[in-house]
Each structure stands twice: as C-alpha cells, then as structure tokens.
Write an enzyme that holds these catalytic residues in place. Structure first.
Site, PDB file in Angstrom:
ATOM      1  N   GLY A 220      -9.606  -7.840 -84.475  1.00  0.00           N
ATOM      2  CA  GLY A 220     -10.988  -8.287 -84.580  1.00  0.00           C
ATOM      3  C   GLY A 220     -11.298  -9.025 -85.864  1.00  0.00           C
ATOM      4  O   GLY A 220     -12.425  -9.001 -86.352  1.00  0.00           O
TER       5      GLY A 220
ATOM      6  N   SER B 133      -5.041 -14.137 -80.661  1.00  0.00           N
ATOM      7  CA  SER B 133      -5.486 -12.934 -79.948  1.00  0.00           C
ATOM      8  C   SER B 133      -4.999 -12.949 -78.496  1.00  0.00           C
ATOM      9  O   SER B 133      -4.565 -11.919 -77.968  1.00  0.00           O
ATOM     10  CB  SER B 133      -7.014 -12.845 -80.002  1.00  0.00           C
ATOM     11  OG  SER B 133      -7.453 -11.627 -79.473  1.00  0.00           O
TER      12      SER B 133
ATOM     13  N   CYS C 205     -12.570 -14.092 -76.887  1.00  0.00           N
ATOM     14  CA  CYS C 205     -13.576 -14.688 -77.779  1.00  0.00           C
ATOM     15  C   CYS C 205     -14.650 -13.669 -78.190  1.00  0.00           C
ATOM     16  O   CYS C 205     -15.604 -14.030 -78.871  1.00  0.00           O
ATOM     17  CB  CYS C 205     -14.235 -15.897 -77.118  1.00  0.00           C
ATOM     18  SG  CYS C 205     -13.217 -17.379 -77.127  1.00  0.00           S
ATOM     19  N   GLY C 206     -14.502 -12.427 -77.743  1.00  0.00           N
ATOM     20  CA  GLY C 206     -15.478 -11.402 -78.109  1.00  0.00           C
ATOM     21  C   GLY C 206     -16.261 -10.845 -76.941  1.00  0.00           C
ATOM     22  O   GLY C 206     -17.323 -10.238 -77.129  1.00  0.00           O
ATOM     23  N   SER C 207     -15.729 -11.009 -75.719  1.00  0.00           N
ATOM     24  CA  SER C 207     -16.485 -10.555 -74.542  1.00  0.00           C
ATOM     25  C   SER C 207     -16.636  -9.034 -74.499  1.00  0.00           C
ATOM     26  O   SER C 207     -17.707  -8.523 -74.141  1.00  0.00           O
ATOM     27  CB  SER C 207     -15.840 -11.069 -73.248  1.00  0.00           C
ATOM     28  OG  SER C 207     -14.477 -10.774 -73.211  1.00  0.00           O
TER      29      SER C 207
ATOM     30  N   ARG D 180     -15.277 -18.405 -79.886  1.00  0.00           N
ATOM     31  CA  ARG D 180     -14.572 -18.024 -81.112  1.00  0.00           C
ATOM     32  C   ARG D 180     -13.729 -19.222 -81.536  1.00  0.00           C
ATOM     33  O   ARG D 180     -13.354 -20.033 -80.689  1.00  0.00           O
ATOM     34  CB  ARG D 180     -13.665 -16.819 -80.810  1.00  0.00           C
ATOM     35  CG  ARG D 180     -12.949 -16.200 -81.989  1.00  0.00           C
ATOM     36  CD  ARG D 180     -12.057 -15.074 -81.479  1.00  0.00           C
ATOM     37  NE  ARG D 180     -11.572 -14.213 -82.543  1.00  0.00           N
ATOM     38  CZ  ARG D 180     -10.790 -13.161 -82.360  1.00  0.00           C
ATOM     39  NH1 ARG D 180     -10.397 -12.848 -81.117  1.00  0.00           N
ATOM     40  NH2 ARG D 180     -10.387 -12.417 -83.370  1.00  0.00           N
TER      41      ARG D 180
ATOM     42  N   PHE E 283     -16.263  -3.028 -85.254  1.00  0.00           N
ATOM     43  CA  PHE E 283     -14.932  -3.046 -84.621  1.00  0.00           C
ATOM     44  C   PHE E 283     -14.239  -1.695 -84.809  1.00  0.00           C
ATOM     45  O   PHE E 283     -13.609  -1.174 -83.882  1.00  0.00           O
ATOM     46  CB  PHE E 283     -14.065  -4.168 -85.204  1.00  0.00           C
ATOM     47  CG  PHE E 283     -12.762  -4.320 -84.480  1.00  0.00           C
ATOM     48  CD1 PHE E 283     -12.688  -5.036 -83.285  1.00  0.00           C
ATOM     49  CD2 PHE E 283     -11.600  -3.708 -84.941  1.00  0.00           C
ATOM     50  CE1 PHE E 283     -11.500  -5.140 -82.584  1.00  0.00           C
ATOM     51  CE2 PHE E 283     -10.411  -3.815 -84.250  1.00  0.00           C
ATOM     52  CZ  PHE E 283     -10.364  -4.537 -83.066  1.00  0.00           C
TER      53      PHE E 283
ATOM     54  N   HIS F 210     -15.253 -14.518 -67.299  1.00  0.00           N
ATOM     55  CA  HIS F 210     -14.456 -15.438 -68.129  1.00  0.00           C
ATOM     56  C   HIS F 210     -14.363 -16.815 -67.459  1.00  0.00           C
ATOM     57  O   HIS F 210     -13.687 -17.700 -67.976  1.00  0.00           O
ATOM     58  CB  HIS F 210     -13.024 -14.912 -68.302  1.00  0.00           C
ATOM     59  CG  HIS F 210     -12.907 -13.690 -69.160  1.00  0.00           C
ATOM     60  ND1 HIS F 210     -13.583 -13.538 -70.352  1.00  0.00           N
ATOM     61  CD2 HIS F 210     -12.158 -12.547 -69.013  1.00  0.00           C
ATOM     62  CE1 HIS F 210     -13.256 -12.364 -70.897  1.00  0.00           C
ATOM     63  NE2 HIS F 210     -12.401 -11.760 -70.105  1.00  0.00           N
TER      64      HIS F 210
ATOM     65  N   MET G  45     -15.689   0.785 -82.338  1.00  0.00           N
ATOM     66  CA  MET G  45     -15.271   0.523 -80.950  1.00  0.00           C
ATOM     67  C   MET G  45     -13.801   0.860 -80.744  1.00  0.00           C
ATOM     68  O   MET G  45     -13.417   1.372 -79.698  1.00  0.00           O
ATOM     69  CB  MET G  45     -15.544  -0.940 -80.593  1.00  0.00           C
ATOM     70  CG  MET G  45     -17.017  -1.261 -80.447  1.00  0.00           C
ATOM     71  SD  MET G  45     -17.318  -2.865 -79.665  1.00  0.00           S
ATOM     72  CE  MET G  45     -16.494  -3.961 -80.795  1.00  0.00           C
TER      73      MET G  45
END
Length: 301
Positions: free
Chosen positions: A260, A147, A66-68, A139, A238, A117, A241
């Site tokens: 992403g 994903s 979810c974007g952690s 998300r 993104f 998580h 990264m």
C-alpha cells in the site's frame, strides 16, 4: 461484522476452482479483454447486460490494484454509518460470480454497493441511463504495475511471471487481466467533469484520508459527522486493514493487502522501463485533467 466463515467458504470455493486449471486456463478473453476464469464467465457477462441499476446505487469503479479494496472498505463503513446497513459480499464486484447473482441483487435493499474493474464500455448501460453516481479511483501507473505483478504471483487464480521484466511488456501493452491501464485512463478522462463522476487517486487518499472521505461523503450524500469521518479514517488505515484482512477476506487477505505504498516502483523499474512508460503516459494522458490529477511528475519521476 463480517461473516468470517462465509467469507472463507466463498474464497476456498474459488481457490478450488483455480487449482484445477492449467496456467493457460486461468484467463479467458471476452470482447478482446482478458479476465480471470475462476471468478468471471461469459455467462455472467451476458447476464450482466440486463442488470438493472438504480439511481441511488453507490458505485465504485477502478482498474485492478488502484485502491478498490480500500475504497470498498470506506464505502461499506460510510453506508453503515449513514443507514445502519452492512452491504453483503467480500468484494462486491459486478462481474464476479454466477449469472444468477443479478436476480439476488434485485432483492437487495437500497442503497446497494456496486463495484467493478470493468472499463467504461463494458459497464452495464443501465448505470448510465439511471445516472448512477460513480466513484472512480486511479493510481499512478508505475505503482499499479508493480502491485499487479505481485498480485499475479501471489494469487493462485492467476498465471505466474518469473520476473517483473517479463511482466512489464504485458502490462504496457494491456495483455493483462482487465486490459490496458492506459485505455481505462483515456476513457475515464472523457467523463471527469460529469456531475455523476467523482475521480480520486490512491495518492490523494494516502496524503489525506479524512479529506478524501469528506469528498466521497459529499458526493454520495452521506451526512457524516466529524467524529464519524475520523472513526472511518482510523479504521481504514492500511495497517488496520492488513491486520483485519483474515477476518474481512479470509485466506485471500495477504494476497490483497501487500504494501500500500506510494513509490514502491523505484525498486523494480529499469531506466529503459521508465522511459517506455513515461512515453506511454505522454502519449495517452499528457495535458489531460486526469494526467494532472495523477501528479505524474511528483509520483513517477
């Protein structure tokens, strides 16, 4: 600066453990929920019950994919900008690693970056007693499912699925690592208005990262300048990264940073799968504050 050698050694050690396991051994069950056996253990979960949270811990919680990793990157940069401190660890997940990690955490100076998580009911009780502030990231469920499907298939620590069609029923029913996305969402929706909780979505962060960084900074009390906000946002795109993932996450970088995107689910979902997850969302989150925040009709229709 990340310790590239240390990261690679850590990742390689975990991958070696995973390679010695059969598909069935890659996951284990703790309190009715599946977890990756290469990174988690019953012993660590038991030791975690005595974890002593601090009021000034900087805590992130998010369902997987979810974007952690994105949020951890942002928080590390904010802590560094504010305190000139670089939090240790590749992904500082509370549940990862050996049971003795909690002794080491006691020695770490404040503010500590803590991430997990875990669903609400498995988070150590001291985090609530100390009123530790928590950034919670969600998300939309369709992109999360896609994903997570790719994460399973690209990650040697997890079992493989032959197709998204085979993965989808397990995602919908919560028979995946860390359990049901919808159970997580329903539980966190109960606490969405608490002052110690800031709930952001992956889609909000994608739409305007600088605004999201300012919200996070205000929530945790990081006095960032406009220039610092811009620099952190530029370093956390993104593209940026993904390009640096070999340095920040070693061989595991390509597994974590895939696309992403928002809306990638449209390439995978059948009409029947759409109807099933729409019905599940309606059942669990329709009319809730989190449901509204996820903008389901915009991102999932």
């Amino acid at each position: 600066m990340a310790d590239k050698g240390g990261i690679n050694k850590e990742v390689l050690k975990i991958l070696e453990v995973a390679q010695g396991k059969s598909q069935d051994e890659l996951l284990f069950t703790y309190k009715g929920v599946l977890f990756p056996s290469s990174t988690c253990s019953n012993e660590t979960f038991e030791a975690m019950e005595s974890f002593e949270a601090r009021e000034d811990d900087v805590m992130l919680t998010a369902y997987p994919k979810c974007g952690s990793n994105w949020a951890v990157h942002l928080l590390k940069d904010m802590i560094h900008a504010t305190y000139n401190k670089t939090p240790p660890g590749v992904i500082p997940l509370l549940e990862f690693g050996a049971p003795n990690k909690f002794e080491k955490l006691k020695e770490e100076s404040s503010p500590r970056l803590i991430a997990t998580h875990l669903n609400y009911d498995l988070i150590p009780k001291s985090c609530f007693k100390k009123k530790t502030k928590m950034l919670v990231v969600f998300r939309n469920p369709k992109d999360t499912a896609v994903s997570l499907f790719h994460f399973y298939n690209n990650n040697p620590m997890l079992p493989n699925y032959s197709s998204f069609d085979n993965f989808f029923p397990d995602f919908l029913s919560g028979k995946v690592m860390y359990g049901s996305y919808f159970d997580h969402a329903v539980e966190w929706n109960k606490y969405i208005d608490e002052s110690r909780v800031l709930l952001l979505t992956f889609e909000q962060m994608k739409a305007d990262l600088e605004v999201s960084i300012k919200k996070i900074a205000e929530f945790f009390g990081f006095p960032l300048t406009e220039e610092q906000v811009k620099n952190i946002a530029n370093g956390a795109s993104f593209k940026s990264m993904k390009e640096k993932s070999g340095e920040t996450h070693g061989k595991f970088g390509p597994v974590i940073f895939r696309k992403g995107d928002v809306g990638d689910w449209k390439q995978y979902f059948s009409e029947d799968q759409n109807q099933q997850i729409d019905a599940k969302f309606e059942e669990c989150l329709a009319g809730t504050k989190l449901g509204e925040l996820l903008q389901y009709n915009i991102h999932c229709k």
